[in-house]
Scaffold this motif. Structure first.
Motif, PDB file in Angstrom:
ATOM      1  N   PRO A  99       0.796  -1.225   0.000  1.00  0.00           N
ATOM      2  CA  PRO A  99       0.000   0.000   0.000  1.00  0.00           C
ATOM      3  C   PRO A  99       0.837   1.288   0.000  1.00  0.00           C
ATOM      4  O   PRO A  99       0.362   2.317  -0.481  1.00  0.00           O
ATOM      5  CB  PRO A  99      -0.809  -0.107   1.284  1.00  0.00           C
ATOM      6  N   VAL A 100       2.049   1.211   0.578  1.00  0.00           N
ATOM      7  CA  VAL A 100       2.879   2.406   0.674  1.00  0.00           C
ATOM      8  C   VAL A 100       4.341   2.024   0.428  1.00  0.00           C
ATOM      9  O   VAL A 100       4.719   0.850   0.567  1.00  0.00           O
ATOM     10  CB  VAL A 100       2.753   3.092   2.059  1.00  0.00           C
ATOM     11  N   ILE A 101       5.135   3.005   0.099  1.00  0.00           N
ATOM     12  CA  ILE A 101       6.573   2.755  -0.082  1.00  0.00           C
ATOM     13  C   ILE A 101       7.185   2.298   1.238  1.00  0.00           C
ATOM     14  O   ILE A 101       6.956   2.903   2.282  1.00  0.00           O
ATOM     15  CB  ILE A 101       7.288   4.028  -0.574  1.00  0.00           C
ATOM     16  N   GLY A 102       7.964   1.238   1.183  1.00  0.00           N
ATOM     17  CA  GLY A 102       8.646   0.768   2.380  1.00  0.00           C
ATOM     18  C   GLY A 102       9.933   0.077   2.011  1.00  0.00           C
ATOM     19  O   GLY A 102      10.106  -0.376   0.879  1.00  0.00           O
ATOM     20  N   TYR A 103      10.826  -0.026   2.984  1.00  0.00           N
ATOM     21  CA  TYR A 103      12.125  -0.635   2.755  1.00  0.00           C
ATOM     22  C   TYR A 103      12.265  -1.976   3.463  1.00  0.00           C
ATOM     23  O   TYR A 103      13.329  -2.598   3.429  1.00  0.00           O
ATOM     24  CB  TYR A 103      13.231   0.316   3.227  1.00  0.00           C
ATOM     25  N   SER A 104      11.183  -2.402   4.095  1.00  0.00           N
ATOM     26  CA  SER A 104      11.165  -3.676   4.794  1.00  0.00           C
ATOM     27  C   SER A 104      10.140  -4.595   4.158  1.00  0.00           C
ATOM     28  O   SER A 104       9.116  -4.137   3.633  1.00  0.00           O
ATOM     29  CB  SER A 104      10.812  -3.461   6.265  1.00  0.00           C
ATOM     30  N   ASP A 105      10.412  -5.902   4.225  1.00  0.00           N
ATOM     31  CA  ASP A 105       9.471  -6.837   3.602  1.00  0.00           C
ATOM     32  C   ASP A 105       8.113  -6.825   4.295  1.00  0.00           C
ATOM     33  O   ASP A 105       7.105  -7.178   3.683  1.00  0.00           O
ATOM     34  CB  ASP A 105      10.054  -8.246   3.531  1.00  0.00           C
ATOM     35  N   VAL A 106       8.045  -6.385   5.541  1.00  0.00           N
ATOM     36  CA  VAL A 106       6.751  -6.350   6.231  1.00  0.00           C
ATOM     37  C   VAL A 106       5.845  -5.249   5.682  1.00  0.00           C
ATOM     38  O   VAL A 106       4.651  -5.234   5.966  1.00  0.00           O
ATOM     39  CB  VAL A 106       6.936  -6.162   7.750  1.00  0.00           C
ATOM     40  N   ASP A 107       6.395  -4.352   4.883  1.00  0.00           N
ATOM     41  CA  ASP A 107       5.601  -3.278   4.287  1.00  0.00           C
ATOM     42  C   ASP A 107       4.820  -3.744   3.057  1.00  0.00           C
ATOM     43  O   ASP A 107       3.991  -2.999   2.538  1.00  0.00           O
ATOM     44  CB  ASP A 107       6.513  -2.116   3.884  1.00  0.00           C
ATOM     45  N   TYR A 108       5.095  -4.940   2.582  1.00  0.00           N
ATOM     46  CA  TYR A 108       4.486  -5.446   1.352  1.00  0.00           C
ATOM     47  C   TYR A 108       3.601  -6.654   1.650  1.00  0.00           C
ATOM     48  O   TYR A 108       3.965  -7.532   2.421  1.00  0.00           O
ATOM     49  CB  TYR A 108       5.578  -5.798   0.340  1.00  0.00           C
ATOM     50  N   HIS A 109       2.424  -6.678   1.013  1.00  0.00           N
ATOM     51  CA  HIS A 109       1.417  -7.684   1.348  1.00  0.00           C
ATOM     52  C   HIS A 109       1.382  -8.852   0.381  1.00  0.00           C
ATOM     53  O   HIS A 109       0.901  -9.922   0.745  1.00  0.00           O
ATOM     54  CB  HIS A 109       0.031  -7.026   1.390  1.00  0.00           C
ATOM     55  N   TYR A 110       1.831  -8.642  -0.838  1.00  0.00           N
ATOM     56  CA  TYR A 110       1.743  -9.679  -1.861  1.00  0.00           C
ATOM     57  C   TYR A 110       3.123  -9.913  -2.459  1.00  0.00           C
ATOM     58  O   TYR A 110       3.868  -8.960  -2.711  1.00  0.00           O
ATOM     59  CB  TYR A 110       0.764  -9.265  -2.963  1.00  0.00           C
ATOM     60  N   TRP A 111       3.432 -11.197  -2.701  1.00  0.00           N
ATOM     61  CA  TRP A 111       4.770 -11.569  -3.143  1.00  0.00           C
ATOM     62  C   TRP A 111       4.723 -12.518  -4.326  1.00  0.00           C
ATOM     63  O   TRP A 111       3.852 -13.398  -4.394  1.00  0.00           O
ATOM     64  CB  TRP A 111       5.523 -12.252  -1.992  1.00  0.00           C
ATOM     65  N   GLY A 112       5.683 -12.327  -5.240  1.00  0.00           N
ATOM     66  CA  GLY A 112       5.878 -13.286  -6.313  1.00  0.00           C
ATOM     67  C   GLY A 112       6.686 -14.467  -5.819  1.00  0.00           C
ATOM     68  O   GLY A 112       7.167 -14.494  -4.677  1.00  0.00           O
ATOM     69  N   GLN A 113       6.902 -15.418  -6.689  1.00  0.00           N
ATOM     70  CA  GLN A 113       7.524 -16.675  -6.298  1.00  0.00           C
ATOM     71  C   GLN A 113       9.052 -16.623  -6.275  1.00  0.00           C
ATOM     72  O   GLN A 113       9.669 -17.530  -5.736  1.00  0.00           O
ATOM     73  CB  GLN A 113       7.092 -17.810  -7.251  1.00  0.00           C
ATOM     74  N   GLY A 114       9.641 -15.596  -6.816  1.00  0.00           N
ATOM     75  CA  GLY A 114      11.093 -15.474  -6.826  1.00  0.00           C
ATOM     76  C   GLY A 114      11.710 -16.010  -8.104  1.00  0.00           C
ATOM     77  O   GLY A 114      11.217 -16.970  -8.701  1.00  0.00           O
ATOM     78  N   THR A 115      12.800 -15.380  -8.506  1.00  0.00           N
ATOM     79  CA  THR A 115      13.539 -15.823  -9.674  1.00  0.00           C
ATOM     80  C   THR A 115      15.034 -15.743  -9.340  1.00  0.00           C
ATOM     81  O   THR A 115      15.496 -14.756  -8.768  1.00  0.00           O
ATOM     82  CB  THR A 115      13.180 -14.983 -10.922  1.00  0.00           C
ATOM     83  N   GLN A 116      15.771 -16.788  -9.695  1.00  0.00           N
ATOM     84  CA  GLN A 116      17.180 -16.886  -9.306  1.00  0.00           C
ATOM     85  C   GLN A 116      18.061 -16.070 -10.252  1.00  0.00           C
ATOM     86  O   GLN A 116      17.955 -16.206 -11.472  1.00  0.00           O
ATOM     87  CB  GLN A 116      17.636 -18.348  -9.337  1.00  0.00           C
ATOM     88  N   VAL A 117      18.915 -15.264  -9.675  1.00  0.00           N
ATOM     89  CA  VAL A 117      19.946 -14.542 -10.413  1.00  0.00           C
ATOM     90  C   VAL A 117      21.299 -15.004  -9.893  1.00  0.00           C
ATOM     91  O   VAL A 117      21.564 -14.932  -8.699  1.00  0.00           O
ATOM     92  CB  VAL A 117      19.799 -13.020 -10.238  1.00  0.00           C
ATOM     93  N   THR A 118      22.139 -15.482 -10.801  1.00  0.00           N
ATOM     94  CA  THR A 118      23.476 -15.938 -10.435  1.00  0.00           C
ATOM     95  C   THR A 118      24.493 -15.182 -11.271  1.00  0.00           C
ATOM     96  O   THR A 118      24.413 -15.195 -12.502  1.00  0.00           O
ATOM     97  CB  THR A 118      23.633 -17.447 -10.652  1.00  0.00           C
ATOM     98  N   VAL A 119      25.424 -14.533 -10.600  1.00  0.00           N
ATOM     99  CA  VAL A 119      26.456 -13.754 -11.270  1.00  0.00           C
ATOM    100  C   VAL A 119      27.795 -14.435 -11.028  1.00  0.00           C
ATOM    101  O   VAL A 119      28.245 -14.549  -9.884  1.00  0.00           O
ATOM    102  CB  VAL A 119      26.487 -12.307 -10.761  1.00  0.00           C
ATOM    103  N   SER A 120      28.424 -14.875 -12.097  1.00  0.00           N
ATOM    104  CA  SER A 120      29.710 -15.567 -11.978  1.00  0.00           C
ATOM    105  C   SER A 120      30.855 -14.579 -12.096  1.00  0.00           C
ATOM    106  O   SER A 120      30.764 -13.577 -12.816  1.00  0.00           O
ATOM    107  CB  SER A 120      29.826 -16.645 -13.040  1.00  0.00           C
ATOM    108  N   SER A 121      31.937 -14.885 -11.403  1.00  0.00           N
ATOM    109  CA  SER A 121      33.091 -13.976 -11.419  1.00  0.00           C
ATOM    110  C   SER A 121      34.059 -14.316 -12.544  1.00  0.00           C
ATOM    111  O   SER A 121      33.927 -15.333 -13.206  1.00  0.00           O
ATOM    112  CB  SER A 121      33.815 -14.042 -10.079  1.00  0.00           C
TER     113      SER A 121
END
Length: 121
Positions: A99-121
């Motif tokens: 509902p509002v801008i926040g910097y903590s995960d508790v500020d957000y009510h709905y979540w996607g399932q996640g997508t993996q990002v891997t950065v190789s050196s």
């Protein structure tokens, strides 16, 4: 609202990826959108947020200047453009709506399932 994140993958350091998060509802424009990430063994951390209109964006210092969040309220989609990727950016990335801008995960009510990002050196 249901969120579906996509666009993760394996990339070399210095490369780029664009993540997408599609929302299921036409009320998408009523939500502030955010991106978070969680590396193995670490807590979930804030990556970016964008206001309802897209006119304001927010980033932590760790990604400022490298990542850009944007949204398309016609396509009900939020994006995260990631440039100059570093190995420490490796994590599962989640999109979230709230509902509002926040910097903590508790500020957000709905979540996607996640997508993996891997950065190789």
């Amino acid at each position: 609202v249901q969120l579906q994140a996509s666009g993760g993958g394996l990339v070399q350091a210095g490369g780029s990826l664009r993540l997408s998060c599609a929302a299921s509802e036409r009320t998408f424009s009523m939500y502030v959108m955010g991106w978070f990430r969680q590396a193995t063994g670490k807590e979930r951390e804030f990556v970016a947020a964008i206001s309802r209109s897209g006119g304001s964006t927010y980033y932590p210092d760790s990604v400022k200047g490298r990542f850009t969040i944007s949204r398309d309220n016609v396509k009900n989609t939020v994006y995260l453009q990631m440039n100059s990727l570093k190995p420490e950016d490796t994590a599962v990335y989640y999109c979230a709506a709230g509902p509002v801008i926040g910097y903590s995960d508790v500020d957000y009510h709905y979540w996607g399932q996640g997508t993996q990002v891997t950065v190789s050196s």
